[in-house]
Design an enzyme around this catalytic site. Structure first.
Site, short mmCIF file in Angstrom:
data_model
loop_
_atom_site.label_atom_id
_atom_site.label_comp_id
_atom_site.label_asym_id
_atom_site.label_seq_id
_atom_site.Cartn_x
_atom_site.Cartn_y
_atom_site.Cartn_z
CG HIS A 245 4.91 1.11 -35.09
ND1 HIS A 245 4.68 0.11 -34.18
CD2 HIS A 245 3.95 0.98 -36.04
CE1 HIS A 245 3.62 -0.60 -34.56
NE2 HIS A 245 3.16 -0.10 -35.67
CB CYS B 95 3.62 -4.37 -39.61
SG CYS B 95 1.84 -4.51 -39.31
CG HIS C 250 2.46 1.23 -40.34
ND1 HIS C 250 3.55 0.39 -40.19
CD2 HIS C 250 1.58 0.85 -39.39
CE1 HIS C 250 3.32 -0.47 -39.23
NE2 HIS C 250 2.14 -0.22 -38.71
CG HIS D 1 -1.12 2.19 -35.44
ND1 HIS D 1 -2.06 1.61 -36.26
CD2 HIS D 1 -0.01 1.40 -35.53
CE1 HIS D 1 -1.54 0.54 -36.83
NE2 HIS D 1 -0.29 0.39 -36.41
CG ASP E 150 1.06 13.15 -29.21
OD1 ASP E 150 0.56 12.38 -30.04
OD2 ASP E 150 0.68 14.33 -29.05
CG HIS E 151 2.24 14.46 -33.18
ND1 HIS E 151 1.18 14.33 -32.32
CD2 HIS E 151 1.71 14.91 -34.35
CE1 HIS E 151 0.06 14.71 -32.94
NE2 HIS E 151 0.34 15.05 -34.16
CD GLU F 260 -0.64 -1.64 -33.42
OE1 GLU F 260 0.47 -1.69 -32.88
OE2 GLU F 260 -1.04 -2.48 -34.26
#
Lengths: 138, 138, 138, 138, 138, 138
Positions: D14, D33, D39, D41, D79-80, D127
């Site tokens: 994100h 960010c 980047h 998480h 996810d991913h 996070e």
């Protein structure tokens, strides 16, 4: 209302000891925690604030700002300190138990957070992996 | 050859300070770790032994026995102590760093383990979640 | 009001099985948890009490005393046990799910805690790293 | 009333970026960010429901069923993924902060849980090991 | 010889994708990791060095100095980055897998550590709680 | 040579009991672990393989493939099982200690890994947060 929590850590020495009591009574009550040469802990602190996410930033509070505030008001003053001797906001003679620390940390943080668009909700402090205390301001 | 590891924990105070140095040099070298009123940590200790599982018990060593040995030789002597002042097997003036502690713990444990059907393999000591030291006896 | 929490651990076997149901229905409902030869878990228990810190000791309750109480009333009776067969305070035929266990543990602990200057607030029980149940007494 | 919680995990990319703002203002507000190349998480999600344990099964809800529901409604969709670009239920231009995500996840899960004999109580999302948000539906 | 390890963390986006392959072949090989809009992780890095504790300081290396070196050479260049696009020391087209990253991190750190009285021993990198890679320099 | 490790988990019941011994001797040797109604654990398994990263994929082994192999050869056969009764590859009468399990798991996994471009390096098995065993194949 969304709750957002930031973790910080510090390491400190302390002992539990009531001056008005004899050594025997202190050892009976506090056991090894009354060792006159101190012992210490890695403390883990969770600070939770609550509020509404800002429509532009999606932040209840900028967590980096919250982190700096906790650093300045708490961590910088207790990290690598002796909690019985070195910390101005811990009253002389008050036992530095996790229970008392969460109340004292609340009193340091809560007034500054009033200037933000969020409220302090909870202080949680872990002394070991087996013990933690929590305070909600009342 | 199978390796079996037991975790134990203790909490202690310490400081890093070289008596022959000035306060300035100590603070320059050790920073907050040189606070004269001490600080402290929750230490986590992993002791690894190696050997062949006994054909009847399936044990390299009875882990309860290993745990009691670590308690008696290490934990009972360092838990809730001041590592600079209270521990007979830490030489006066030796810095109680994790690096030195793993060597000293090895020296306490290794001779008694020779009487078991296994060998001491490793001492691992965590000082915080970010730092650990290991020693393999040489 | 400050909340203080103590962690304890125990290891036990159990299965989920309703006697009135066929094997098919049990397997359909409980899957692998109905294995008739049992399976088991490392359980992690967090007991939270609330009260006011004592002005001398700084304790809501002496955590060592709380730990011994949890050991005597809960851990000594469930550790290394079969939760379906071995535990007097788990009624025969009641499923030993985390949901039922938190209620049963509350009933064992709450009466004795009434004699302390604090109140039981929460029982939290982790069955795996992915599942936990909580009970607040009502 | 018993509370039961299921943990799930997902990994996603994100960035935080307000289109109406200049690059300078975005970098000032969001720092690293706002990196335009993203980047990411490892997110850890805890979903808590509340209800009464069923007298036969001892379940507030079948946790395997709850897990599948969270997988289908949340994890399979995030996810991913890239949280700014790939997820239909995250409105375009809304910052994918943990604070906004817990509200959006609640809206996906809550309607389906109404058909169960339990209620959604809390969405908690970590996070990093230092930051988590929580939402209770109001 | 004592081994001392420092943990650091960073968050980054990446994808696994071989340019010479078709989209089908990439998806077949890498599955969700080939999502063209990226995904990301919280990486945890452990750097281990070995040496003899200094007789005065008790240090194999000053861990604060080691931490700053890891920050400067690794974390500052990969944190909140896109590992495929943003990092000069990751060759274009090389997959940013944990296996490749530990080798690349070794190459960045090892030359500077030669100037210290210790040697780099191991790079360990966790991508999720379920996967980590290690490299010992050969 | 790079080492890559995959974590898997399973839950199982077991007891430690030597049939040729009296109940007294079993209880003396194994304590609570000899409870005839079984007890159980959440086991955490780390499997480490070593090899050279493939120049195209950056993989020593496709970790998803490794995970499926561990699932098929180990987890599917021990999860929610009784380790004394239910697992074909655990010989009758062999104690299901962590020490014996790591050797048995090696024997199941190693032959299939020979067909991959990597080698099995280590089996590590955690029985509780305080105990783990490791085996390197000799």
């Amino acid at each position: 209302m969304v709750y957002i929590t930031r973790r910080e850590r510090f390491n400190a020495a302390h002992k539990l000891w009531v001056d008005e009591w004899s050594e025997e009574k202190n050892l009976e009550m506090f056991g090894k925690c009354a060792n006159k040469n101190w012992h210490g802990h890695n403390y883990t602190l969770y600070v939770t604030v609550k509020g509404h996410p800002d429509p532009h930033t999606g932040f209840v509070i900028d967590v980096k700002k919250l982190s700096k505030m906790i650093q300045r008001l708490i961590v910088d003053r207790v990290d690598h300190s002796n909690l019985n001797l070195d910390v101005p906001f811990i009253p002389a003679g008050m036992q530095p138990t996790t229970e008392n620390l969460v109340i004292l940390f609340w009193k340091e943080l809560e007034p500054e957070l009033r200037e933000e668009a969020c409220e302090l909700h909870k202080i949680q402090l872990w002394e070991t992996e087996n013990i933690y205390a929590e305070y909600f301001g009342e």
